[in-house]
Write a protein that holds these residues in place. Structure first.
Motif, PDB file in Angstrom:
ATOM      1  N   VAL A   5       0.839  -1.192   0.000  1.00  0.00           N
ATOM      2  CA  VAL A   5       0.000   0.000   0.000  1.00  0.00           C
ATOM      3  C   VAL A   5       0.873   1.240   0.000  1.00  0.00           C
ATOM      4  N   GLU A   6       0.765   2.018  -1.083  1.00  0.00           N
ATOM      5  CA  GLU A   6       1.560   3.242  -1.207  1.00  0.00           C
ATOM      6  C   GLU A   6       0.798   4.447  -0.678  1.00  0.00           C
ATOM      7  N   SER A   7       1.564   5.450  -0.289  1.00  0.00           N
ATOM      8  CA  SER A   7       1.000   6.741   0.079  1.00  0.00           C
ATOM      9  C   SER A   7       2.076   7.799  -0.101  1.00  0.00           C
ATOM     10  N   GLY A   8       1.648   9.063  -0.078  1.00  0.00           N
ATOM     11  CA  GLY A   8       2.610  10.150  -0.104  1.00  0.00           C
ATOM     12  C   GLY A   8       2.697  10.923  -1.396  1.00  0.00           C
ATOM     13  N   GLY A   9       1.987  10.479  -2.417  1.00  0.00           N
ATOM     14  CA  GLY A   9       2.018  11.220  -3.666  1.00  0.00           C
ATOM     15  C   GLY A   9       1.277  12.536  -3.546  1.00  0.00           C
ATOM     16  N   GLY A  10       1.382  13.329  -4.605  1.00  0.00           N
ATOM     17  CA  GLY A  10       0.682  14.610  -4.594  1.00  0.00           C
ATOM     18  C   GLY A  10       1.206  15.535  -5.657  1.00  0.00           C
ATOM     19  N   LEU A  11       0.819  16.798  -5.542  1.00  0.00           N
ATOM     20  CA  LEU A  11       1.231  17.843  -6.472  1.00  0.00           C
ATOM     21  C   LEU A  11       2.291  18.700  -5.800  1.00  0.00           C
ATOM     22  N   VAL A  12       3.389  18.916  -6.496  1.00  0.00           N
ATOM     23  CA  VAL A  12       4.489  19.690  -5.936  1.00  0.00           C
ATOM     24  C   VAL A  12       5.115  20.525  -7.057  1.00  0.00           C
ATOM     25  N   GLN A  13       5.670  21.657  -6.693  1.00  0.00           N
ATOM     26  CA  GLN A  13       6.356  22.492  -7.677  1.00  0.00           C
ATOM     27  C   GLN A  13       7.734  21.930  -7.988  1.00  0.00           C
ATOM     28  N   ALA A  14       8.212  22.248  -9.163  1.00  0.00           N
ATOM     29  CA  ALA A  14       9.559  21.819  -9.535  1.00  0.00           C
ATOM     30  C   ALA A  14      10.564  22.306  -8.490  1.00  0.00           C
ATOM     31  N   GLY A  15      11.498  21.432  -8.151  1.00  0.00           N
ATOM     32  CA  GLY A  15      12.469  21.732  -7.117  1.00  0.00           C
ATOM     33  C   GLY A  15      12.050  21.289  -5.727  1.00  0.00           C
ATOM     34  N   GLY A  16      10.795  20.910  -5.593  1.00  0.00           N
ATOM     35  CA  GLY A  16      10.278  20.501  -4.293  1.00  0.00           C
ATOM     36  C   GLY A  16      10.588  19.053  -3.963  1.00  0.00           C
ATOM     37  N   SER A  17      10.028  18.606  -2.844  1.00  0.00           N
ATOM     38  CA  SER A  17      10.295  17.260  -2.330  1.00  0.00           C
ATOM     39  C   SER A  17       9.011  16.552  -1.952  1.00  0.00           C
ATOM     40  N   LEU A  18       9.043  15.239  -2.044  1.00  0.00           N
ATOM     41  CA  LEU A  18       7.981  14.375  -1.553  1.00  0.00           C
ATOM     42  C   LEU A  18       8.623  13.114  -0.994  1.00  0.00           C
ATOM     43  N   ARG A  19       7.935  12.479  -0.068  1.00  0.00           N
ATOM     44  CA  ARG A  19       8.366  11.181   0.420  1.00  0.00           C
ATOM     45  C   ARG A  19       7.229  10.190   0.246  1.00  0.00           C
ATOM     46  N   LEU A  20       7.496   9.146  -0.496  1.00  0.00           N
ATOM     47  CA  LEU A  20       6.532   8.077  -0.693  1.00  0.00           C
ATOM     48  C   LEU A  20       6.789   6.969   0.326  1.00  0.00           C
ATOM     49  N   SER A  21       5.704   6.319   0.739  1.00  0.00           N
ATOM     50  CA  SER A  21       5.797   5.187   1.657  1.00  0.00           C
ATOM     51  C   SER A  21       5.077   3.991   1.063  1.00  0.00           C
ATOM     52  N   CYS A  22       5.615   2.811   1.316  1.00  0.00           N
ATOM     53  CA  CYS A  22       4.986   1.562   0.892  1.00  0.00           C
ATOM     54  C   CYS A  22       4.986   0.613   2.078  1.00  0.00           C
ATOM     55  N   VAL A  23       3.800   0.314   2.562  1.00  0.00           N
ATOM     56  CA  VAL A  23       3.655  -0.595   3.684  1.00  0.00           C
ATOM     57  C   VAL A  23       3.285  -1.981   3.151  1.00  0.00           C
ATOM     58  N   ALA A  24       4.066  -2.978   3.566  1.00  0.00           N
ATOM     59  CA  ALA A  24       3.828  -4.359   3.132  1.00  0.00           C
ATOM     60  C   ALA A  24       3.045  -5.117   4.208  1.00  0.00           C
ATOM     61  N   SER A  25       2.284  -6.109   3.747  1.00  0.00           N
ATOM     62  CA  SER A  25       1.460  -6.882   4.688  1.00  0.00           C
ATOM     63  C   SER A  25       2.251  -7.990   5.363  1.00  0.00           C
TER      64      SER A  25
END
Length: 115
Positions: A5-25
């Motif tokens: 199960v992924e989470s953390g996506g979204g809309l961000v401006q160029a140069g910005g940061s995001l952190r995605l997470s993947c939780v396994a069962s």
């Protein structure tokens, strides 16, 4: 059945940061390989970064120096820290795990980088 199960996506401006997470069962140490792929509109799915058995990592050349894959065994979670995002990083990001000859995919999380 293994779930990712992924989470953390979204809309961000160029140069910005995001952190995605993947939780396994189940425990992530049971996977031979685990990591992130992405698919942009009209393009094939491609490897972004992954752990291999033994703890080594692979990165796509296009993200080296900007993205970092990490993991928490206690949380059964794999992360993708994305810094210096570019418009060309826009894609659906998928968590992937390989275990015992089987391959598992998450549902994907959208990352959109505005220029």
């Amino acid at each position: 059945q293994v779930q990712l199960v992924e989470s953390g996506g979204g809309l961000v401006q160029a140069g910005g940061s995001l952190r995605l997470s993947c939780v396994a069962s189940r425990t992530i140490s049971s996977f031979n390989a685990m990591g992130w792929y992405r698919q942009a509109p009209g393009k094939q799915r491609e490897l972004v970064a992954r752990f291999l058995i033994g703890g080594s990592t692979n990165y796509a050349d296009s993200v080296k120096g900007r993205f970092t894959i990490s993991r928490s065994s206690a949380k059964n979670t794999v992360y993708l820290q994305m810094n210096g995002l570019k418009a060309e990083d826009t894609a659906v990001y998928y968590c992937n795990g390989v275990s015992g000859g089987n391959e598992y995919w998450g549902q994907g999380t959208q990352v959109t980088v505005s220029s």
